[in-house]
Write a protein that holds these residues in place. Sequence first.
Motif, PDB file in Angstrom:
ATOM      1  N   ARG A 533       0.802  -1.222   0.000  1.00  0.00           N
ATOM      2  CA  ARG A 533       0.000   0.000   0.000  1.00  0.00           C
ATOM      3  C   ARG A 533       0.841   1.280   0.000  1.00  0.00           C
ATOM      4  N   ASN A 534       2.062   1.200  -0.491  1.00  0.00           N
ATOM      5  CA  ASN A 534       2.862   2.392  -0.748  1.00  0.00           C
ATOM      6  C   ASN A 534       2.662   2.762  -2.213  1.00  0.00           C
ATOM      7  N   PHE A 535       1.546   3.409  -2.495  1.00  0.00           N
ATOM      8  CA  PHE A 535       1.202   3.730  -3.869  1.00  0.00           C
ATOM      9  C   PHE A 535       2.024   4.893  -4.402  1.00  0.00           C
ATOM     10  N   ALA A 536       2.561   5.707  -3.522  1.00  0.00           N
ATOM     11  CA  ALA A 536       3.373   6.844  -3.960  1.00  0.00           C
ATOM     12  C   ALA A 536       4.620   6.357  -4.699  1.00  0.00           C
ATOM     13  N   THR A 537       5.420   5.499  -4.060  1.00  0.00           N
ATOM     14  CA  THR A 537       6.636   5.001  -4.692  1.00  0.00           C
ATOM     15  C   THR A 537       6.321   4.135  -5.899  1.00  0.00           C
TER      16      THR A 537
END
Length: 703
Positions: A533-537
């Motif tokens: 759920r680290n959609f930014a990276t």
Amino acid sequence: LQRNSCGPGFAEENTSSEEQAMINIAGNSYLASPNLPDFHGCSPGWSSAFYGAECFDSEVHSYLKNLGKQKSSESQNIDAKKVELEQLLMMETKNYRKTIKFYQKLLQKERSKGPETKAMLPKLKGQLQEMKSKVQFLELVKKYQMMYAEQWGVESYVLPTVIHNGKTDTMDMAPVDESSLLLYYNTEKHQCNNQNGVRVLQAGTPLGLMAYLYSRNAFLEGYVQQFLYTFRYFCTQEEFLQFLLDRISSTLSSASLDPSTSLTKICNRSFYILQAWIEDCYSVDFATNTDLLGTLKEFISSKVASLNGFGERLLSLLEDASARKSGSADQCSSVDKCEEESEEGRKTLHSLYKKLPEDVSRKNFYWKLPKGMGPIAQYQRERLHTGSAVLAKPYCSSFTEESSVSFARADEVGPFLLIECSAQQLCWQLTLLQQEVFNKCHPVHFLNSRALGVKDKCVAVPKAVSADTVSLKVCNLFLSKCIQDQYLLQLLKNADSVSSWVAAEIVTCHTTKRQVSLLSKFLLIAKCCYEQRNFATAMQILAGLENLIVRQLPAWKILPAKVAEIMEELKAVEVFLKSDSLCLMEGDRFKTLPTIPSAHVLAMHVQQLETGGFTMTNGAHKWTKLRNIAKVVSQVHAFQENPYTYAPDFKLQSYLRQRITRFKDADISALAADNCANFHQIPAEKHSRKIQDTLRRMKATFQ
């Protein structure tokens, strides 16, 4: 207005025995704040802005109502409620933590082929779910109990008195005065204490919207938190502060000792609103505006501190917020930063629930493509999830802070460390680096982003244009004198730097084989990031891989099919993120699993909500529009409440920082031009044959 809320029982219990007890406790000390350790924060928090009146249901209200009742007299006491709730919450949290540890031990025995534990695991898993729900419920009750500010709410017909600085205590204001300030609409969709209809705020003038902060249930309905997020669209920080200070000045000296008078309620409610503003928005309003901060401090010191105990509390809040801002302390938690927990050994629910193994807390994402988009390998899936159960405690530091651990120069190591480290290791450290910059942002940072030059494209701000030179004259939705913090530009610049680094690392590889290895590694890192759920990276890596130069590399043709399919998965995730502004807030997983959204995607969602007029034909501002914007940006604080707990690798982080800094402004086309591996090679024999054929055709034309 006194019956326009679907809150838990407040609509008809305006003079309930519980509220009367709260007023009686205040008694003669209604203008004296309690001791600092016992004075709770009053910021409603992100959940209030997101859920609104549905944040607290009737079950929460009934549970709190029955707390603290003495068996003999059945009388209600607020202090007894507080003590009993704290004890229950501490006990349930301790039991929950012990049960998690026991479950982990049994799970290890099962993996060691212990058949006697298999029958206990399903039952224990069910008990964990029940205990989790109970702890969540108690935390919600505790948050609801702390909204003491509601006892100072006034009825709708008193709002004109609020507008007129509270100079009169008469309540015989004509109803038409309120209609010129606020506009409501009736709805029958909600059944609230058997009422046939509910009045919902639709629009209002700037003065009317500020006055509505004093209305009964404004805290419980979520209006106060939504207002703090969005008031800059219709008034400046100076105007809002002056509005509050004028109400305090006009009521502080003339308020009687009777806590039921409107002047007393207006005075105390002003202090609570001011406290909530400082607690939640100090970093975006006061820290960036020294004049605003100086005006507030001077007013408190000269007119409030000597007469009212609230003055001491507000000055203490300002000092703590200033120290926290300058020292960047406690960046991982933004919800509890104004309320300290004194119990030793107590942990919040999300930090405990994160310790559950994959089969309890982790699920596959449902947006994966159905055709050919299965897992790369079973061992990779296990590596992605099993490590989260044995991670270290949260760690946060400044993204620009250099590690004190010595490490070889990144230029000497080159991309070799990227190939040697596993995708999971790189995913975890990139996530921690991203978390450092994300935890410093505020929901307000995502508002009015068009004025900062943020557009609907991969590179939001041109690299040739600095953040300081961006014109604020275009599409500025805030008032002209409203000071706006530009941290969003720094967040987007960091995202562009990561994307540029990904592209540069690939095009600088001198062999096609190494390019294939790096392409595979970045794809696996991105897959690991979005599964965590680290959609930014994940989206930053996708932007780097979709660079025009990178997409034309010959290495893509020899990339393994299983790995190449991840690119389609990432595109599907991007479509999913763009499909709905609240897609990451669906269900309850965001409450227990850490999440970092894509800053650019979120800014685009907010821009879409900002499209269209903010005012009606009569000049009133559309509160329904502002409420929707507040709901979307509130997810920033919701995600910051639940940080990642990966163990930091200082050496690897230092290496990644140096590589990202080196290539953040790189010209990808220039780097690619110096590398033969970036071009399709034509075999020598085939090339020679083409030249001979061309010469023959030219010779034939002259014959």
